[in-house]
Design an enzyme around this catalytic site. Structure first.
Site, PDB file in Angstrom:
ATOM      1  N   ASP A 119       0.846  -1.187   0.000  1.00  0.00           N
ATOM      2  CA  ASP A 119       0.000   0.000   0.000  1.00  0.00           C
ATOM      3  C   ASP A 119       0.883   1.239   0.000  1.00  0.00           C
ATOM      4  OD1 ASP A 119      -2.668   1.122   0.108  1.00  0.00           O
ATOM      5  OD2 ASP A 119      -2.130   1.856   2.080  1.00  0.00           O
ATOM      6  N   HIS A 126      -3.373  14.252   0.294  1.00  0.00           N
ATOM      7  CA  HIS A 126      -3.539  13.447   1.506  1.00  0.00           C
ATOM      8  C   HIS A 126      -2.323  13.571   2.415  1.00  0.00           C
ATOM      9  CE1 HIS A 126      -4.453  10.144   4.176  1.00  0.00           C
ATOM     10  NE2 HIS A 126      -3.366   9.488   3.790  1.00  0.00           N
ATOM     11  N   GLU A 192     -10.165   4.069   3.942  1.00  0.00           N
ATOM     12  CA  GLU A 192      -9.296   4.805   3.034  1.00  0.00           C
ATOM     13  C   GLU A 192      -9.712   4.465   1.607  1.00  0.00           C
ATOM     14  OE1 GLU A 192      -5.232   5.424   5.666  1.00  0.00           O
ATOM     15  OE2 GLU A 192      -5.157   4.173   3.860  1.00  0.00           O
ATOM     16  N   GLU A 194      -9.150   4.011  -2.066  1.00  0.00           N
ATOM     17  CA  GLU A 194      -7.943   3.756  -2.847  1.00  0.00           C
ATOM     18  C   GLU A 194      -8.270   3.033  -4.154  1.00  0.00           C
ATOM     19  OE1 GLU A 194      -4.631   2.195  -0.714  1.00  0.00           O
ATOM     20  OE2 GLU A 194      -5.242   3.091   1.205  1.00  0.00           O
ATOM     21  N   ASP A 226      -8.651   0.392   2.258  1.00  0.00           N
ATOM     22  CA  ASP A 226      -7.625  -0.014   3.216  1.00  0.00           C
ATOM     23  C   ASP A 226      -8.094   0.417   4.612  1.00  0.00           C
ATOM     24  OD1 ASP A 226      -5.157  -1.033   4.093  1.00  0.00           O
ATOM     25  OD2 ASP A 226      -4.280   0.967   4.071  1.00  0.00           O
ATOM     26  N   ARG A 230      -7.043   3.775  13.525  1.00  0.00           N
ATOM     27  CA  ARG A 230      -6.121   4.898  13.685  1.00  0.00           C
ATOM     28  C   ARG A 230      -5.453   4.927  15.059  1.00  0.00           C
ATOM     29  NH1 ARG A 230      -5.037   6.086   8.539  1.00  0.00           N
ATOM     30  NH2 ARG A 230      -6.830   6.912   7.412  1.00  0.00           N
ATOM     31  N   GLN A 233      -2.942   2.204  15.136  1.00  0.00           N
ATOM     32  CA  GLN A 233      -1.886   2.544  14.183  1.00  0.00           C
ATOM     33  C   GLN A 233      -0.936   3.601  14.738  1.00  0.00           C
ATOM     34  OE1 GLN A 233      -3.434   4.223  10.548  1.00  0.00           O
ATOM     35  NE2 GLN A 233      -1.417   4.789   9.775  1.00  0.00           N
ATOM     36  N   LYS A 246      -3.546  -1.942  10.433  1.00  0.00           N
ATOM     37  CA  LYS A 246      -3.923  -2.111   9.028  1.00  0.00           C
ATOM     38  C   LYS A 246      -4.212  -3.563   8.659  1.00  0.00           C
ATOM     39  CE  LYS A 246      -3.053   2.128   7.297  1.00  0.00           C
ATOM     40  NZ  LYS A 246      -3.973   2.915   6.459  1.00  0.00           N
ATOM     41  N   THR A 250      -8.511  -5.554   4.468  1.00  0.00           N
ATOM     42  CA  THR A 250      -8.466  -4.705   3.284  1.00  0.00           C
ATOM     43  C   THR A 250      -9.507  -5.260   2.321  1.00  0.00           C
ATOM     44  OG1 THR A 250      -6.099  -4.261   3.547  1.00  0.00           O
ATOM     45  CG2 THR A 250      -7.058  -3.838   1.384  1.00  0.00           C
ATOM     46  N   GLU A 351      -8.885  12.755   7.677  1.00  0.00           N
ATOM     47  CA  GLU A 351      -8.843  14.090   7.079  1.00  0.00           C
ATOM     48  C   GLU A 351     -10.168  14.821   7.238  1.00  0.00           C
ATOM     49  OE1 GLU A 351      -6.684  14.440   3.139  1.00  0.00           O
ATOM     50  OE2 GLU A 351      -7.080  12.292   3.203  1.00  0.00           O
TER      51      GLU A 351
END
Length: 405
Positions: A119, A126, A192, A194, A226, A230, A233, A246, A250, A351
């Site tokens: 990834d 971002h 996320e 992607e 993904d 948080r 992480q 993570k 996925t 975000e």
């Protein structure tokens, strides 16, 4: 020139004859096999082969696309040309039509056997926004970011097909810097948005895949979510990169859009300053004009633009193999979060809520900081097609289930 299929209502479905994405499906009591989406149907390639209508060297009576993907570009082109002929020439309709199965009558499965999963972190918007969140008084970008495509190596065993339930992960998290870390369910579960590409033709150990050889090795593109824990992480990523935050899940879309279907979507990528090192230079336009859409509980919350990605897919592949690491059939490379410069173009809740500082208001008036149990996240994407219409890359979706006690 517009190519028209005899399959009813396929032209404006996003799955017209200029698209023909591949997937794997099954029906009750039957083995999985490979099919192609056309309109509201799946064209059974194993059945076409059994009828002698297409070439099949044991590619399609299979539970994954890997056997066909390793066959290489010449086989991919020949099969695409033959399918286009079968689906546009009325003379073939009587033989082909019985092999069309309504999508509503099949179970769509994970399309590939994933070998390795990587990834990236390739959106400038971002990376800049997250840098401002965590380093408000410093440079938002680390010093290496504009010199190489930053990435982490993920876990292939937890790459799931769209629709697979996502169980809220547990792990260590530290919510207060003055207290010891605690163990428990993730409190900051995120998505996320992607886009990923899938390798077909492998490379030998000790060699590298140059940017100009991208189309000789890569079979096609999928949508990727993904999922990210948080709080887990952020605590664990000191000093190494993501691990448990993570590796729990996925999600990928059911359909793999072949490179040939995205020719009309290719655009120049954003200017790169400083100029990348020679092994990362690209002589062709390999930006992709994909429009993404993110929904929570069927409500649109963001529309990230893929064309703004700083690092292109050929550059990502070149960097991933420049040290001689071999490419394997089924390797999945994800773009990293796709985000744009505007708030409604951000591709994750990190975000959108500024790491939980600001509530995100959904169209129905409800609010989110991060994902709640029962939330369903769906991502869709479209791209310009060769016929002037838009093709659909399908969708990738997942619903959050409570943590396992």
């Amino acid at each position: 020139m517009t190519t028209v299929s005899w399959v009813e209502d396929s032209a404006d479905s996003g799955f017209g004859v200029d698209h023909l994405p591949y997937g794997v499906f099954s029906r009750p009591g039957e083995l999985p096999r490979v099919g192609v989406a056309i309109g509201a149907y799946v064209l059974d390639l194993a059945a076409l082969s059994a009828a002698g209508l297409i070439e099949d060297r044991h590619w399609f009576a299979s539970g994954s696309l890997n056997g066909f993907m390793v066959a290489g570009r010449t086989a991919w082109q020949a099969n695409r040309a033959r399918l286009t002929e079968l689906l546009t020439d009325e003379g073939h309709r009587a033989a082909v039509e019985p092999r069309l199965i309504p999508v509503a009558d099949v179970d769509l499965l994970r399309p590939i056997d994933v070998a390795d999963y990587v990834d990236f972190y390739s959106s400038l918007d971002h990376a800049t926004t997250t840098g401002k969140i965590f380093r408000p008084s410093g440079d938002p970008l680390p010093p290496n970011w504009k010199h190489l495509p930053v990435a982490y190596h993920g876990r292939s065993g937890t790459v799931f097909p769209s629709g697979t339930p996502i169980v809220r992960p547990c792990g260590q998290r530290r919510t207060d810097p003055d207290r010891r870390p605690a163990y428990g369910p993730c409190l900051k579960l995120d998505f996320e948005a992607e886009v990923g590409f899938v390798a077909g033709v492998p490379s030998a150990p000790g060699t590298r895949v140059p940017t100009g050889a991208f189309a000789d090795h890569v079979f096609g593109f999928v949508l990727v979510n993904d999922w990210s824990a948080r709080d887990i992480q952020f605590w664990e990523s000191q000093p190494l990169g993501p691990f448990l935050g993570k590796s729990f899940a996925t999600s990928v879309s059911h359909w793999v859009t072949p490179l040939a279907a995205l020719e009309a979507a290719r655009v120049p990528q954003p200017a790169q300053d400083p100029a990348p090192l020679p092994y990362l230079r690209v002589d062709e336009p390999w930006g992709l004009d994909l429009d993404l859409e993110v929904l929570i509980n069927e409500q649109v919350i963001s529309r990230p633009p893929f064309a703004t990605m700083y690092w292109s897919s050929p550059q990502q592949l070149a960097h991933a193999t420049v040290n001689g690491a071999p490419l394997r059939t089924g390797d999945l490379f994800a773009s990293g979060t796709v985000s744009g410069p505007e708030r409604d173009q951000r591709g994750c809740l990190l975000e959108l809520t500024w790491n939980g500082r600001d509530h995100l208001e959904l169209p129905d008036g409800s609010e989110r900081l991060f994902l709640e149990d029962g939330d369903t996240v769906t991502m869709r994407a479209t791209a310009p097609g060769a016929s002037g219409s838009r093709i659909s890359l399908g969708e990738v979706s997942g619903t959050i289930y409570p943590a396992t006690p």
